[in-house]
Every structure is written in C-alpha cells, then in structure tokens.
Design an enzyme around this catalytic site. Structure first.
Site, PDB file in Angstrom:
ATOM      1  CG  ASP A   8      -1.930  -1.046   1.310  1.00  0.00           C
ATOM      2  OD1 ASP A   8      -1.558  -2.212   1.096  1.00  0.00           O
ATOM      3  OD2 ASP A   8      -3.096  -0.734   1.606  1.00  0.00           O
ATOM      4  CD  GLU A  39      -6.619   0.223   0.730  1.00  0.00           C
ATOM      5  OE1 GLU A  39      -7.842   0.097   0.632  1.00  0.00           O
ATOM      6  OE2 GLU A  39      -5.986  -0.076   1.756  1.00  0.00           O
ATOM      7  CG  ASN A  40      -4.263   3.252   1.844  1.00  0.00           C
ATOM      8  OD1 ASN A  40      -3.725   2.157   1.950  1.00  0.00           O
ATOM      9  ND2 ASN A  40      -5.454   3.500   2.347  1.00  0.00           N
ATOM     10  CG  ASN A  67     -10.552  -1.092   2.770  1.00  0.00           C
ATOM     11  OD1 ASN A  67      -9.394  -1.396   2.497  1.00  0.00           O
ATOM     12  ND2 ASN A  67     -10.851  -0.420   3.851  1.00  0.00           N
ATOM     13  CG  HIS A  68      -9.614   3.240   2.012  1.00  0.00           C
ATOM     14  ND1 HIS A  68     -10.745   3.620   2.696  1.00  0.00           N
ATOM     15  CD2 HIS A  68      -8.736   2.808   2.955  1.00  0.00           C
ATOM     16  CE1 HIS A  68     -10.561   3.424   3.996  1.00  0.00           C
ATOM     17  NE2 HIS A  68      -9.350   2.925   4.175  1.00  0.00           N
ATOM     18  CG  HIS A 156      -7.171  -4.873   0.510  1.00  0.00           C
ATOM     19  ND1 HIS A 156      -5.944  -4.259   0.378  1.00  0.00           N
ATOM     20  CD2 HIS A 156      -7.906  -4.068   1.304  1.00  0.00           C
ATOM     21  CE1 HIS A 156      -5.956  -3.125   1.054  1.00  0.00           C
ATOM     22  NE2 HIS A 156      -7.125  -2.989   1.630  1.00  0.00           N
ATOM     23  CG  HIS A 181      -6.863  -4.081   5.002  1.00  0.00           C
ATOM     24  ND1 HIS A 181      -7.393  -2.855   4.649  1.00  0.00           N
ATOM     25  CD2 HIS A 181      -7.419  -4.404   6.210  1.00  0.00           C
ATOM     26  CE1 HIS A 181      -8.244  -2.461   5.605  1.00  0.00           C
ATOM     27  NE2 HIS A 181      -8.269  -3.375   6.562  1.00  0.00           N
ATOM     28  CG  HIS A 183      -1.174   0.044   5.758  1.00  0.00           C
ATOM     29  ND1 HIS A 183      -1.327   1.413   5.669  1.00  0.00           N
ATOM     30  CD2 HIS A 183      -1.999  -0.488   4.839  1.00  0.00           C
ATOM     31  CE1 HIS A 183      -2.222   1.691   4.742  1.00  0.00           C
ATOM     32  NE2 HIS A 183      -2.652   0.554   4.227  1.00  0.00           N
TER      33      HIS A 183
HETATM   34 FE   LIG Z   1      -4.292   0.299   2.858  1.00  0.00          FE
HETATM   35 FE   LIG Z   2      -7.294  -1.376   3.046  1.00  0.00          FE
END
Ligand SMILES: [Fe+2]
Ligand SMILES: [Fe+2]
Length: 265
Positions: A8, A39-40, A67-68, A156, A181, A183
C-alpha cells in the site's frame, strides 16, 4: 520473469518513497513488471489521476485496489477502462464501478492481475460482497484459454486465517497470492508446495514511525480517551518500502522464488 508487488502506497509519504527507491530497485533486480496497491494513494484514501501518473512515472506499471479504491470518483473512468492499468476488488456486487481484473502488458507478454476483498475488512465488514473464493474460480475459468505468462492475485483482508486459506486454495493454479490491508509485513513469504508465491501481508510504503501512516498524536486520544479525532498523515521521520519480489517460471506460470524486499531510511 520477475514481478515486484509493492505494498500500500500511503499518501504523499508513500509516493515519495516509491519515487526515491523504485527506479533503482527495478534496475538492480531486473524487474519486468511492478504492481502496487493504490487504495491509499491520495491523502490516504482513493486515487487522483495525477497521483497515479506520478507512480507510473516512478516505474509502477499496474495498480491493485482495496477497500478505499472507490473513494474518489475521478478514477472511475480508468477503473472502467480495460486498457487503464488499475483495478478494484472483483468481488464487489454487480453494478459497482470498475473492473476487478485486467491484463497488464510487459515486454515479455501479458500478466493477469486480480484484486479481491476478504470477508472482513475494517468498517466495510457489513457491506455486501460476493464470496472471494467463488469469484476467483469464476474468473480463472473465464480466462483459462487466454495466453499469459503469470496470474497475480491480490487479497485485501483483515483475517490472517482467510489470507492463508486463499493462498493454499489457489496453490498451483496462479503465480502468486499477495495479501495486504494491514500495512505491516508478515514474515511468512514463501513459495507454497504446488508453486504459488504467498505472503499473508506485504506491508506498506510510507511513514515507518506511525500507525499505518497516521500520526500517533492524532490516534492516541481516540484509543485512550474515546475522543472522535481526524486521522493526520505522518510526513516526517523514518520511511519504509515493503514489497515482494516474485520470480516466475515462464513455462509453467508458477513461482520459483518469493523474496520480501524492505528498505528503511
Ligand atoms: Fe491500505
Ligand atoms: Fe485497506
């Protein structure tokens, strides 16, 4: 061939880490394809096209989604475009913007990349999601006759048990199953018995002295005192890059090595 999966990329700090370290890593390790979790990317949630362009300029060829990934609608056009190198999880319900798998192009040939969300992912646990094991079976059946050098699955999720299960479920059927997910990287990177590279969690790129990229000073009042606080992104202190370097046997499409890569500065 060699494929580097980069964990990520967390906001501006993460983009800075990738810009600083990836060009040399790519050269030193003779990497053919770099895939990163996006995603981040933009301020910790979602993807602005300009930030994706920065990653591409630094040597990232393709981005997965968690998820983001749907947080910023300005990326939906690229998520929908089969030629644009970014996907969202494949097991979102029908009607969700974007595609859950696409082919990445390398000078040596095509690589199928699939993103999946686990059943339990933070606050999204109550959102309806299709079953990731059933969805990946459907994708692999649909794509069984498409020639490719490798198949990379990004998983994830929050449950280590589920992330281990999907690795063994797909062992021998895909090149790699890479969890993310958290990190935080796990110490279990390996090639499973039937030839699939697996790591429960690959970790992240960005601030090391933080909680997943967020300042401790913005989080401790929440956890200690029950206050409602805003996440503040950590931009100072030590930085980290975490990735998984996968060596692929191009004859079988399976992995012969899975080496975690960690850099701290
Ligand atoms: Fe993330
Ligand atoms: Fe995530």
């Amino acid at each position: 061939m060699r494929i580097l999966y980069v964990g990520d990329v967390m906001a501006e700090s993460g983009i800075g880490v990738v810009e600083k370290l990836l060009p040399a890593l790519r050269r030193e390790r003779d990497i053919d394809l770099v895939i990163a979790q996006a995603e981040n990317l933009s301020d910790g949630k979602g993807v602005r096209p300009a930030d994706l362009q920065r990653l591409r300029a630094a040597g990232v060829d393709f981005c997965t989604g968690g998820n983001h990934i749907l947080h910023r609608p300005e990326i939906y056009g690229q998520l929908n475009d089969p030629e644009a190198p970014i996907i969202r999880p494949a097991n979102y319900p029908a009607g969700t913007p974007g595609l859950g798998y696409k082919y990445a192009t390398t000078p040596k040939g095509k690589v199928l990349v699939i993103s999946l969300l686990g059943h339990i992912v933070g606050k999204d646990a109550e959102k309806p999601m299709d079953n990731p094991l059933q969805v990946v079976d459907t994708i692999l059946t649909a794509e069984q006759h498409t020639p490719r050098l490798a198949t990379i699955v990004n998983f994830h999720g929050d449950f280590s048990s589920e992330k281990r299960i999907i690795g063994y479920y797909l062992d021998g059927r895909v090149t790699a199953v890479i969890g993310d997910h958290w990190h935080v990287p796990t110490a279990d990177a390996s090639v499973l018995p039937k030839g699939t590279a697996h790591q429960t969690d690959v970790g992240m790129c960005g601030s090391l002295d933080s909680s997943l990229g967020v300042t401790f000073s913005s989080l401790i009042p929440r956890w200690r005192d029950g206050r409602v606080t805003q996440n503040v992104l950590e931009t100072t202190g030590r930085m980290q890059l975490n990735a998984l370097d996968i060596t692929v046997d191009e004859q079988t499409g399976l992995a012969t090595a899975a080496e975690p890569v960690q850099r701290i500065y």
